[in-house]
Design a protein around this motif. Sequence first.
Motif, short mmCIF file in Angstrom:
data_model
loop_
_atom_site.label_atom_id
_atom_site.label_comp_id
_atom_site.label_asym_id
_atom_site.label_seq_id
_atom_site.Cartn_x
_atom_site.Cartn_y
_atom_site.Cartn_z
N ARG A 35 -9.28 5.52 -0.36
CA ARG A 35 -9.40 4.26 0.37
C ARG A 35 -8.04 3.61 0.56
O ARG A 35 -7.72 3.10 1.65
CB ARG A 35 -10.34 3.32 -0.40
N ARG A 36 -7.20 3.63 -0.49
CA ARG A 36 -5.87 3.04 -0.36
C ARG A 36 -5.04 3.75 0.70
O ARG A 36 -4.39 3.12 1.52
CB ARG A 36 -5.16 3.08 -1.72
N ARG A 37 -5.10 5.09 0.69
CA ARG A 37 -4.34 5.84 1.69
C ARG A 37 -4.82 5.50 3.10
O ARG A 37 -4.01 5.29 4.02
CB ARG A 37 -4.51 7.33 1.43
N ARG A 76 -11.15 5.43 -4.67
CA ARG A 76 -10.32 4.28 -4.32
C ARG A 76 -8.93 4.74 -3.86
O ARG A 76 -8.28 4.08 -3.05
CB ARG A 76 -10.22 3.33 -5.50
N LEU A 128 -6.41 2.81 4.03
CA LEU A 128 -6.04 1.42 4.34
C LEU A 128 -4.63 1.38 4.91
O LEU A 128 -4.35 0.65 5.86
CB LEU A 128 -6.12 0.55 3.08
N ARG A 171 2.59 2.11 -3.39
CA ARG A 171 1.69 2.66 -4.40
C ARG A 171 1.59 4.18 -4.29
O ARG A 171 1.27 4.86 -5.27
CB ARG A 171 0.29 2.05 -4.27
N GLU A 177 -5.08 0.71 -7.61
CA GLU A 177 -5.69 0.82 -6.29
C GLU A 177 -6.34 -0.50 -5.91
O GLU A 177 -6.88 -1.21 -6.76
CB GLU A 177 -6.73 1.94 -6.27
N PRO A 178 -6.31 -0.86 -4.63
CA PRO A 178 -6.94 -2.13 -4.21
C PRO A 178 -8.45 -2.08 -4.44
O PRO A 178 -9.10 -1.07 -4.15
CB PRO A 178 -6.59 -2.21 -2.72
N LEU A 235 0.83 -1.21 0.00
CA LEU A 235 0.00 0.00 0.00
C LEU A 235 0.86 1.26 0.00
O LEU A 235 0.57 2.23 -0.70
CB LEU A 235 -0.91 0.00 1.23
#
Length: 1015
Positions: free
Chosen positions: A650-652, A647, A654, A603, A773-774, A600
């Motif tokens: 959301r990735r950040r 997203r 996460l 990315r 992104e996940p 994560l």
Amino acid sequence: MALPGRRSSTFTRLLRHGFTDPSAAERLLDLPEMAPVRSDPMLLDALGGAADPDLALRSLVRLTEAQRPDERRVLLDTVVTAKPLRDRLLGVLGASEALGDHLARHPGDWHVLETYEPADLHPGVAEFERVLAAATDPVSLRIAYRRSLLAIAARDVCGTTDVAEAAAELADLATATLRAALAIAKAAAPEDAAACRLAVIAMGKCGGHELNYVSDVDVIFVGEPVESADGAVDEGGAIRAATRLASHLMRICSESNMEGTIWPVDANLRPEGRNGPLVRTLSSHLAYYQRWAKTWEFQALLKARAVAGDPALGARYIDAVSPLVWQAAERDHFVPDVQKMRRRVVDNIPPGQVERELKLGPGGLRDVEFAVQLLQLVHGRSDPTLRGGSTLDALAALAAGGYVGRTDAAQLDEAYRFLRAMEHRIQLYRLRRTHLVPEDEADLRRLGRSLGLRGDPVAELNRAWKRHASVVRRLHEKIFYRPLLDAVAQLAPGETRLSPKAAGQRLEALGYADPVAALRHLEALSSGVTRKAAIQRTLLPVLLGWFADSADPDAGLLGFRKVSDALGKTPWYLRLLRDEGAAAENLARVLSAGRLAPDLLLRAPEAVAMLGDPHGLTPRGRDHLEQEVLAAVGRADTSEGAVESARGVRRRELFRTTAADIIGSYGTEESPAEKDPGALVDRVGNALTDLNAATLAGALRAVVRTQWGDTLPTRFAVIGMGRFGGHEMGYGSDADVLFVHEPREGVGEHEAAQAANAVVTEMRRLLQVPSSEPPLLIDADLRPEGKSGPMVRTLASYAAYYRRWSLGWESQALLRAEPMAGDAELGRRFIELIDPLRYPAEGLGEEAVREIRRLKARMETERLPRGADRTLHTKLGRGGLSDVEWTVQLLQMRHGHAVPALRTTRTRAALVAAGAAGLLAPEDARILDDAWVLATRVRNGAMLVRGRPGDTFPSDARELGAMGRYLGYAPGPTTPQGTRPPAAPASYSGDMLEDYRRTTRRARAVVDKLFYGTG
């Protein structure tokens, strides 16, 4: 006497030029002695430029009156015609009452201010020695010293030298004075001079070439015998002779005579302080330092400099003690000891003086000096460029070497210069040793004007002083208490700079599986002469140890190289790791804890910034997240771009959640491991639920905005189910949902249904579009009729279905239903619809209970993977998540109507409510809670370690070790059962599995009793 009109005009001019008593000044100007300069307009201008014009004029009149008539004319003519002299003389007279007194006693000394040649600007020790050479007794030495001081002060107040240069000149003058005093002492006792060799070592500010106007001059005396013609050596007699010379030197400088004193010579920094012998041999000094010296004594030796006496002996002393200084940081508790010493200094300041204490108080000069000295002692072991004595020179070297940020160093430099200038001007006024900022308005006015502040000197001075003190206080706390500093100090000397050989040996010793590859990473990170490489060389030795405290040091180092490569040109990155709290240790823990968090981070490497923010790992609330997501969606041009932005958020987040989980589990020196595993689980579950709810809200907004503008033809809500609705999501959880809609007024059902289905289809597509992104996977299989039923229904359709066709498992699934996105009112009405189904008024009949038990047994039989170990499967295994959740849900369905506290979607909250209602024993509730928390942590840990979901422990040894570290099985923290685990990974992995089996076995016994009724 001047005419009234003229007097009025002069009075006004005097006021305008800064005189506070213009009437007295006018009377002084009217004296006959002042006739040659009375009408000179340049004189008033020059007086107005002085720190205290009234004082400058009074002192000038005294100096004029003290001259013989012929000398008086020469003085006044020079004042009129020679601007450099006028500025120097009046500048000194307006800043120093004491030097004005000196000139009144020695009226011819004003001639030392006449010289204005480049060579005069920065005199050294040799020039001062020439001035003092004629002094043969304490009185003449004192006069010659003051004469030299007069010239230094003139250059200082006129800005010819800056504060650092003035401090260096004062130290050079002190050096010359010590030499002259020693010469006088030797002349008085030639037999002692012949019997010994004596070296004078300057310490403190004199040794550091940064002396004040009035300060104790700290010294250490070293003596050695002189070999006689026949080769005999009388060490005892030599030390006694050296002691007499040293004592006489101290009296010459310290004792008061008709000219006052020069300054006290303080020898209390010697071994054993005032209780120790005044003079020791070199070997005696070394024996003391090697066996008995305390940490502060090595810190004091940092500024040691041979200044007088036998130069060869002085050089031998410095050469002998220097290695000890640079080994001091290796002492146990070195950094904490220095920090405690600084705190003791502040604690010992009288309460009424703390706010006025310019030197010792918080935000004062000593804060800068201690911080710089601590960094020198820690890093100077392996970097000789840091071994200078001057605070400002050392600070510049620390900045050049990357040990202190350039901006921080520049701010400290500016603040230190300002505070030292204040200190100089305060002491210069009466030549008294003080570090207290005056309280009197006139004193503050003179002080402010002496620093060039002219508008409102007092107000401007207070503002500038408080601003600089605040900067010093902030940066002192940041640098002096930097966690990384203690870690660097604990390294062996060879480890603070990574030579290939030393690094290779250290890597093997630390357990790196591939030292060759690790060395390549180190070389890539730390080679070269750039500032970035210098900072990396400081960070890496410590980071290697933190990586080694994980199950996979190689992965941690590789991840660090990738992050560093990605952020190599970002100025804040290495500064963050060096300066900001536990950022470096946090990053090391995150990078070596498994695959998910590093993936994560890589990315979007800029997310590393949150590791240095004290609040950076605090989860963001749903309202905050939803607002950010919707704003990002609103800025996008397409629905794909909008959801990609959602997203990205959301990735950040996460990463924020995984980092907080890892650091809370591992702990750092600054933030110990979280003692309550349940709190960690709840934090993760809530954070992931809020994050996914915000992401769904963003996807819904993107779809509606793109296809329908602001208003969808039908009201639409997303209902969370399963772990999503229960706020118990894990890192690998899908978002279980139901979709419900209701046509708006005037919209037909067919049109509304088409719109609702189009929204669902597009939301699912957009959330699963391949990208960096996940993904967020939506699972709607808990809807009526399961996979065979429509994806979205109207509220009326749900009501009809549940009224006629609903099965027991569907009522059970609805226990976790909670609105997550879309129309809030529609979501609320859906909850009103389903409450009678999940909390039936009549409870559950025996047949319904038997059906739930049969369904659970069949699910375990059908869904447990072939060959899976039932004792270690977190979801379907013995005492795992399914066992605990079905037991709790059975209690909710049986008693939820009667016990309102049971009406919660959260398993742990329902357990607490059931225990409070007496539906199960407190011990049984604790056992179930422990098992559920542990199984949840294992699932989360599997995802963190492997980067993919899993319901059991990893089989790979390194991954299993990483799981053990995540669960607290490592040297230091206690296990979930409160015992201290062993250090060996294989051993603590075995304990971890056995603890899990024991915890879940006890839970299964409770489940058998409560759920199956067989216990």
